[in-house]
Design a protein around this motif. Structure first.
Motif, PDB file in Angstrom:
ATOM      1  N   MET A   1       4.714   5.156  -8.632  1.00  0.00           N
ATOM      2  CA  MET A   1       3.356   5.619  -8.771  1.00  0.00           C
ATOM      3  C   MET A   1       2.490   4.479  -9.309  1.00  0.00           C
ATOM      4  O   MET A   1       2.848   3.826 -10.274  1.00  0.00           O
ATOM      5  CB  MET A   1       3.311   6.821  -9.727  1.00  0.00           C
ATOM      6  CG  MET A   1       1.913   7.338  -9.929  1.00  0.00           C
ATOM      7  SD  MET A   1       1.787   8.734 -11.040  1.00  0.00           S
ATOM      8  CE  MET A   1       1.970   7.917 -12.608  1.00  0.00           C
ATOM      9  N   ARG A   2       1.332   4.299  -8.676  1.00  0.00           N
ATOM     10  CA  ARG A   2       0.419   3.248  -9.113  1.00  0.00           C
ATOM     11  C   ARG A   2      -0.796   3.798  -9.852  1.00  0.00           C
ATOM     12  O   ARG A   2      -1.453   3.073 -10.589  1.00  0.00           O
ATOM     13  CB  ARG A   2      -0.034   2.443  -7.906  1.00  0.00           C
ATOM     14  CG  ARG A   2       1.121   1.702  -7.258  1.00  0.00           C
ATOM     15  CD  ARG A   2       0.738   1.054  -5.971  1.00  0.00           C
ATOM     16  NE  ARG A   2      -0.173  -0.063  -6.190  1.00  0.00           N
ATOM     17  CZ  ARG A   2      -0.681  -0.786  -5.208  1.00  0.00           C
ATOM     18  NH1 ARG A   2      -0.375  -0.525  -3.955  1.00  0.00           N
ATOM     19  NH2 ARG A   2      -1.500  -1.773  -5.474  1.00  0.00           N
TER      20      ARG A   2
ATOM     21  N   VAL B   1      -2.378  11.354  -6.477  1.00  0.00           N
ATOM     22  CA  VAL B   1      -1.402  10.368  -6.946  1.00  0.00           C
ATOM     23  C   VAL B   1      -1.329   9.272  -5.902  1.00  0.00           C
ATOM     24  O   VAL B   1      -1.083   9.539  -4.716  1.00  0.00           O
ATOM     25  CB  VAL B   1      -0.018  11.016  -7.153  1.00  0.00           C
ATOM     26  CG1 VAL B   1       1.002   9.950  -7.538  1.00  0.00           C
ATOM     27  CG2 VAL B   1      -0.081  12.107  -8.204  1.00  0.00           C
ATOM     28  N   TRP B   2      -1.548   8.028  -6.360  1.00  0.00           N
ATOM     29  CA  TRP B   2      -1.487   6.859  -5.472  1.00  0.00           C
ATOM     30  C   TRP B   2      -0.131   6.203  -5.654  1.00  0.00           C
ATOM     31  O   TRP B   2       0.291   5.939  -6.775  1.00  0.00           O
ATOM     32  CB  TRP B   2      -2.613   5.904  -5.849  1.00  0.00           C
ATOM     33  CG  TRP B   2      -2.681   4.616  -5.095  1.00  0.00           C
ATOM     34  CD1 TRP B   2      -2.376   4.392  -3.794  1.00  0.00           C
ATOM     35  CD2 TRP B   2      -3.144   3.370  -5.609  1.00  0.00           C
ATOM     36  NE1 TRP B   2      -2.621   3.099  -3.456  1.00  0.00           N
ATOM     37  CE2 TRP B   2      -3.095   2.443  -4.563  1.00  0.00           C
ATOM     38  CE3 TRP B   2      -3.604   2.950  -6.851  1.00  0.00           C
ATOM     39  CZ2 TRP B   2      -3.470   1.114  -4.711  1.00  0.00           C
ATOM     40  CZ3 TRP B   2      -3.991   1.634  -6.995  1.00  0.00           C
ATOM     41  CH2 TRP B   2      -3.917   0.728  -5.936  1.00  0.00           C
ATOM     42  N   GLU B   3       0.545   5.960  -4.539  1.00  0.00           N
ATOM     43  CA  GLU B   3       1.834   5.274  -4.634  1.00  0.00           C
ATOM     44  C   GLU B   3       1.789   3.948  -3.905  1.00  0.00           C
ATOM     45  O   GLU B   3       0.918   3.695  -3.122  1.00  0.00           O
ATOM     46  CB  GLU B   3       2.974   6.140  -4.125  1.00  0.00           C
ATOM     47  CG  GLU B   3       2.922   6.495  -2.665  1.00  0.00           C
ATOM     48  CD  GLU B   3       4.158   7.202  -2.197  1.00  0.00           C
ATOM     49  OE1 GLU B   3       5.104   6.507  -1.793  1.00  0.00           O
ATOM     50  OE2 GLU B   3       4.180   8.437  -2.226  1.00  0.00           O
TER      51      GLU B   3
END
Length: 118
Positions: free
Chosen positions: A1-2, A116-118
């Motif tokens: 996760m970023r 959520v940015w991955e």
């Protein structure tokens, strides 16, 4: 996760801006506008406003997850689409990139989205 982002909005705050075609065109992509129109035949209906509020929250949650902020990128660079079955998904257009997971919800008075940015 970023990155992770969340946004909430009082649905009533979308009623006035959604009466402005300029606002709608500036904020929502052509595909998003088609989706909104498919939800109801009456652009001023509660269902239309609730859906618009959810899409707006989704855009803001995505930009927060990406760490860029809603006003620092073109609003059309974050496009909310829906997969078969209705699940929301995110298409990022230049200058943004990456894979983002998204959920949108609302009550009678509040819309919310988490990304959520991955």
């Amino acid at each position: 996760m970023r990155g992770i982002g969340i946004d909430m909005l009082d649905i009533g705050r979308m009623e006035r801006p959604m009466r402005s075609p300029r606002f709608v065109e500036r904020v929502f992509t052509e595909g998003e506008r088609r989706y909104l129109e498919s939800r109801t035949k009456n652009k001023g209906s509660r269902a239309y406003i609730e859906c618009a509020a959810g899409l707006f929250c989704a855009k803001e949650a995505v930009t927060k997850a990406l760490g860029v902020g809603l006003l620092s990128v073109p609003l059309h660079s974050v496009e909310i689409v829906h997969e078969p079955g209705g699940r929301p998904a995110v298409l990022l257009h230049a200058p943004l990139s990456g894979r983002v997971h998204l959920t949108i919800t609302h009550t009678a008075s509040v819309a919310a989205a988490a990304a959520v940015w991955e």
